[in-house]
Structures are given as C-alpha cells and as structure tokens.
Motif scaffolding. Sequence first.
Motif, PDB file in Angstrom:
ATOM      1  N   TYR A   1     -40.999 -21.702   5.267  1.00  0.00           N
ATOM      2  CA  TYR A   1     -39.596 -21.435   4.939  1.00  0.00           C
ATOM      3  C   TYR A   1     -38.831 -21.299   6.251  1.00  0.00           C
ATOM      4  CZ  TYR A   1     -35.384 -18.869   3.643  1.00  0.00           C
ATOM      5  OH  TYR A   1     -34.078 -18.468   3.498  1.00  0.00           O
ATOM      6  N   ILE A   2     -37.714 -22.005   6.365  1.00  0.00           N
ATOM      7  CA  ILE A   2     -36.909 -21.991   7.581  1.00  0.00           C
ATOM      8  C   ILE A   2     -35.528 -21.449   7.254  1.00  0.00           C
ATOM      9  CG2 ILE A   2     -35.926 -23.367   9.457  1.00  0.00           C
ATOM     10  CD1 ILE A   2     -38.108 -25.433   8.949  1.00  0.00           C
ATOM     11  N   LYS A   3     -35.114 -20.441   7.968  1.00  0.00           N
ATOM     12  CA  LYS A   3     -33.768 -19.893   7.829  1.00  0.00           C
ATOM     13  C   LYS A   3     -32.973 -20.231   9.070  1.00  0.00           C
ATOM     14  CE  LYS A   3     -30.158 -17.577   6.608  1.00  0.00           C
ATOM     15  NZ  LYS A   3     -29.191 -18.183   5.658  1.00  0.00           N
ATOM     16  N   LEU A   4     -31.863 -20.957   8.869  1.00  0.00           N
ATOM     17  CA  LEU A   4     -30.977 -21.317   9.978  1.00  0.00           C
ATOM     18  C   LEU A   4     -29.836 -20.314  10.061  1.00  0.00           C
ATOM     19  CD1 LEU A   4     -32.314 -24.155   9.052  1.00  0.00           C
ATOM     20  CD2 LEU A   4     -30.466 -25.152  10.400  1.00  0.00           C
ATOM     21  N   LYS A   5     -29.604 -19.803  11.241  1.00  0.00           N
ATOM     22  CA  LYS A   5     -28.473 -18.909  11.451  1.00  0.00           C
ATOM     23  C   LYS A   5     -27.166 -19.696  11.326  1.00  0.00           C
ATOM     24  CE  LYS A   5     -26.510 -15.756  14.914  1.00  0.00           C
ATOM     25  NZ  LYS A   5     -26.668 -15.209  16.290  1.00  0.00           N
ATOM     26  N   ASP A   6     -26.186 -19.084  10.635  1.00  0.00           N
ATOM     27  CA  ASP A   6     -24.881 -19.748  10.527  1.00  0.00           C
ATOM     28  C   ASP A   6     -24.339 -20.044  11.926  1.00  0.00           C
ATOM     29  OD1 ASP A   6     -25.240 -19.323   7.873  1.00  0.00           O
ATOM     30  OD2 ASP A   6     -23.553 -17.956   7.603  1.00  0.00           O
ATOM     31  N   SER A   7     -23.765 -21.233  12.088  1.00  0.00           N
ATOM     32  CA  SER A   7     -23.282 -21.631  13.403  1.00  0.00           C
ATOM     33  C   SER A   7     -21.919 -22.299  13.276  1.00  0.00           C
ATOM     34  CB  SER A   7     -24.268 -22.594  14.073  1.00  0.00           C
ATOM     35  OG  SER A   7     -24.454 -23.747  13.280  1.00  0.00           O
ATOM     36  N   ALA A   8     -21.205 -22.335  14.388  1.00  0.00           N
ATOM     37  CA  ALA A   8     -19.860 -22.906  14.403  1.00  0.00           C
ATOM     38  C   ALA A   8     -19.897 -24.376  14.791  1.00  0.00           C
ATOM     39  CB  ALA A   8     -18.982 -22.143  15.387  1.00  0.00           C
ATOM     40  N   ILE A   9     -19.130 -25.189  14.080  1.00  0.00           N
ATOM     41  CA  ILE A   9     -18.849 -26.557  14.514  1.00  0.00           C
ATOM     42  C   ILE A   9     -17.622 -26.470  15.417  1.00  0.00           C
ATOM     43  CG2 ILE A   9     -18.205 -28.876  13.808  1.00  0.00           C
ATOM     44  CD1 ILE A   9     -21.015 -28.116  13.005  1.00  0.00           C
ATOM     45  N   HIS A  10     -17.781 -26.850  16.663  1.00  0.00           N
ATOM     46  CA  HIS A  10     -16.701 -26.692  17.644  1.00  0.00           C
ATOM     47  C   HIS A  10     -16.763 -27.908  18.556  1.00  0.00           C
ATOM     48  CE1 HIS A  10     -14.250 -25.102  20.899  1.00  0.00           C
ATOM     49  NE2 HIS A  10     -13.958 -24.046  20.163  1.00  0.00           N
ATOM     50  N   SER A  11     -15.974 -28.920  18.228  1.00  0.00           N
ATOM     51  CA  SER A  11     -16.051 -30.176  18.968  1.00  0.00           C
ATOM     52  C   SER A  11     -14.655 -30.696  19.258  1.00  0.00           C
ATOM     53  CB  SER A  11     -16.843 -31.212  18.158  1.00  0.00           C
ATOM     54  OG  SER A  11     -16.900 -32.447  18.818  1.00  0.00           O
ATOM     55  N   ASP A  12     -14.325 -30.830  20.531  1.00  0.00           N
ATOM     56  CA  ASP A  12     -13.055 -31.419  20.961  1.00  0.00           C
ATOM     57  C   ASP A  12     -13.334 -32.771  21.593  1.00  0.00           C
ATOM     58  OD1 ASP A  12     -11.424 -29.232  20.178  1.00  0.00           O
ATOM     59  OD2 ASP A  12     -11.998 -28.151  21.999  1.00  0.00           O
ATOM     60  N   GLN A  13     -12.734 -33.807  21.048  1.00  0.00           N
ATOM     61  CA  GLN A  13     -12.952 -35.157  21.550  1.00  0.00           C
ATOM     62  C   GLN A  13     -11.614 -35.868  21.737  1.00  0.00           C
ATOM     63  OE1 GLN A  13     -15.778 -37.433  19.168  1.00  0.00           O
ATOM     64  NE2 GLN A  13     -16.632 -35.541  18.332  1.00  0.00           N
ATOM     65  N   VAL A  14     -11.601 -36.810  22.664  1.00  0.00           N
ATOM     66  CA  VAL A  14     -10.458 -37.703  22.813  1.00  0.00           C
ATOM     67  C   VAL A  14     -10.870 -39.046  22.236  1.00  0.00           C
ATOM     68  CG1 VAL A  14      -8.836 -38.790  24.387  1.00  0.00           C
ATOM     69  CG2 VAL A  14      -9.691 -36.489  24.883  1.00  0.00           C
ATOM     70  N   LEU A  15     -10.415 -39.333  21.025  1.00  0.00           N
ATOM     71  CA  LEU A  15     -10.721 -40.610  20.415  1.00  0.00           C
ATOM     72  C   LEU A  15      -9.983 -41.722  21.161  1.00  0.00           C
ATOM     73  CD1 LEU A  15     -10.415 -39.646  16.631  1.00  0.00           C
ATOM     74  CD2 LEU A  15     -12.443 -39.565  18.096  1.00  0.00           C
ATOM     75  N   TYR A  16     -10.636 -42.858  21.316  1.00  0.00           N
ATOM     76  CA  TYR A  16     -10.071 -44.006  22.024  1.00  0.00           C
ATOM     77  C   TYR A  16      -9.703 -43.641  23.466  1.00  0.00           C
ATOM     78  CZ  TYR A  16      -9.383 -44.937  17.043  1.00  0.00           C
ATOM     79  OH  TYR A  16      -9.565 -45.049  15.687  1.00  0.00           O
TER      80      TYR A  16
END
Length: 490
Positions: free
Chosen positions: A445-460
């Motif tokens: 059994y694997i429990k993943l700690k809640d985590s933040a999606i935090h991604s800043d990108q310059v498209l094109y």
Amino acid sequence: MIKGFRAWLAMGAAGYVLACASSAAAGAFYIQEQSVKGAGRAYSGEVTDTGAESMFWNPAAIGRLEGKEVYNGAFGVFVIGEVTDEGSTLQRPTLNVPSALGTPIPGLPNGVTGLLSGVLPGLTNGVLIPTLNSLPNIALLPPQPVGGNPVAKNPIPKSIVPNFAFAMPVTDRLSVGLGINAPFNAITTYDGDSWVRYGAIKSRFLNINLQTAVSMRVNRWLTIGGGGNVDYFDATFSQMGPDLTAPFPDGKIEVKGSNTRFGWNAGAQVRPAKTVTVGASYRSGYKHHLDGDVTIYGFQGPFALVTSKQEATTNFDLPWIATGGVTVRPMRRLALHAQVQRFGWSDFDNVRVDLKGAGQLLPGALLPKSITVKEFYKDTTNVALGADFAVTDWLTVRAGAQKDPTPTNDLYRDPRVPDGDRKLYSVGTTVTPKPGMHLDLSAAYIKLKDSAIHSDQVLYDGTAFPMNLSLRGRSEGKGLVVGGGARFTF
C-alpha cells in the motif's frame, strides 16, 4: 532444462515489449518493482540478499550461488488520485502590432498579417517577415483562467511491471548473470479539455534496461561484482497549445523519440560474521538523446501555419543510484533488514527539445529552435526496514516499510509527474511446494502526500508570440501494488 530456460527467456522478453510502459511506484518515475520477494519486505534487504532477482540492486548477489537460478515476476499497479485546479491562468498577447508591418488578412486579427508576410507567398502584400530582433515588445493581456475541467481524476492508469533474471555459477568462485528490468517508466494521461492541457496531455516513458553481471567470491567473507548495462528509452510527450486568440480552438503538440545508452553497475557484499551481511552497490546514470519528431496539428486559426511534422532531438539525464544495507539474523529462521538508497535526481534538471527543421519552416517567428522545460529535481534518499521469517521449511512470510521522498520541487512541479513524498507498507510470502521451486506473492500500500502543482512556463518562448502559463493546483493519491513471481533453481 536448457529448453525450459529458453522458454522463460522468451517469455520475459515478450513481456517487456507488451507491458513495461508502467506507472511510477516509487519517487518520481523510478520503478523499484524489480523483485516480488523484495516487494514483500519494502525493498529493505535486496543489496544484501543472494539470488538472481537481487542482482538489480547488487551484482554481487549472485556470487554465492550453488546452481543455476531463473526468476520471472510481474506487478499490477493501481493508483487512485486527483489533480485539482487552484487558480491556473494564461496570458495571451495583445496583438497591438503596428500596421506598417503589413496589410490585414481577412479573417485574421489586425496586426498578425505583417508577422506572417512572406511565409505563404501571395497571401499578403509581400512584405518580408521581420526578424525577432526587429519586432516590438508585444504586451500581454491580463491573466485569464485557463478554463477546462477543474478536476482530473486518476491520471495514472492501471499498469503491469514485468521483470526477469537469470544467473549461474561458472566455477566454484565465479558466477554470471543477466537481468531485464524497467527502472524508469511512467504513464500519465489527461483529457484534452482538462485544466492542465497546456502543460500535459500524455506523458509516456518506456524504459528497458538489460543488465549483465559477473560476480566473484574472493574469500569467505567478501564477494564482489560488476557489469555493463544497456538502457533503452522511448518517450512520448503531448500537450494542447492555445491559438493566437481565444476564439480559435486549441491545437496539439506531440513529441516522440527513442535512444539507447550504455552504463555500468558494481557492488560488494561483506560477511564479517555468519549472522551479518553488509552490502553496497552503484548503478550509473544515463545521458539520453532521443531521436524522433515533433508533430503540430489541430490549429484552425493563425497558428494553423505551423502544422507540421519535423525531426527533433530530446535531451535529458537519468539519475545514478547508490545503495547500502545490512541484514542481521538473530535466529536461524529470522532475518532483519535495513537499506538506504541515494538517487542522483539533480541530473534531471531540464528536458530540452531541439527542432531540427524550425529555421527552415518559419524562420523562428512562430516556431522556436528549441524548447526547454525546467524540472529542478533534487537528490533524494529513501530508507526501508523489513523482516523475513521462515515459518516452516516450505513457508516464509515477510513485511516491511519504506519512506521515499519525492525529487520533485514544490515550487516547480508540473502535472506530467504529479508526485509527492511516499510511505510504503508491504507484506509478502514465499511458498516452496518442492525443492528448487519458490513461488512469491506480495502486496504493498502506497500513500502519497498531497502536493502542489506549481508550474510557470512561457509557451512559444523564443517566438514572436510568447504566452505566460501559470498552473496552480493540488495533487493527491494512493496506490496498491500486487506482485507474483516464481524462482527455479537447478
């Protein structure tokens, strides 16, 4: 018996072709499911164990074999999770471009014409396309919500992880072995209308590692081993791309590539006493240059001009792995294990895609020469404890626990690997119905700690129309891994 071994080898190779594109069940996209017996004790005693299936962790593990050994196993990986939007935005350009750059084209926003002049002869008044250095600074509109479905459920699909190993003694002191493993694999998939669509739709890593090993029993207390690795990596990345203005639908960008690299492994086991074994090993990393292509399609507005398929190279590094551990046997039927692994994930600092035909296609105005995604992974150390207990001569039970931190960074985590710190709890058993046949079962059994999606990108980025993408969200999940395998000695 040789005929039977060939059949097992064929089954192992076929299993990899069909099934080894799997979901990550350890930190980031590292797959530690390479031994069913090891899984039952949370991978706490592999660097000190003896046998073909422990060769992945330590080539010295085959140095004390008394006969041939073949192993084949497989895991089923089941992950439940959600990735939820928490205020993601996109900034498009204002398109306030001086009209002197060209005359308007019917159906296109005012100001776009001049930037596209010269790309399609006869479409405009023939004004040459400006260079990037001559373009004015195009201001961006205020950030707007990315829209789309705000909750992505179960982005990691069900999958199968196979593994295979064979080893045999050549002399009373020398043994050789061969292993087929899938140490770096992952699949994440999102719908085309998901809030993460501009950062990821499909990410598929297919890794097959062929390991050779030679091990020598130097004396009563020391065994050493080493060998070469052949590492094949195949990857597919896709994401949606916003068109120049919002009314036009998104297009799709897909990158594919494959590559083979060579590496090495080395290790040793020391037995200072009959009841104590200490082990250490190292697996090299790989600098992959995936040759493939980039396909751009589906745009219906101004960016329809970049519809193409062209050659590309994708570059990134896979981490080295250093392992150390100790096994103590306080009584004949009981073994206690502790193991530590260090991963050189900081080598995976970015993924760069070089477009070989960008300059010829649109002189860099709408297509960049290269695309670089910063990952900012950090080195990690996992720790595991476990035990084996031989209930009878034909039944062994085991259990273990592992703490495995994620190499992903809270300030730079993207949705392709929505990872978090993990805690793993496992149980397992080995049944020996007759001498030379060992059947292994495990569940974790694997429990993943809640985590933040935090991604800043310059498209094109590097083109005439860069756009700022800011992904903000939350990832949560848990998983179940079940395994079954068989070991034969003869």
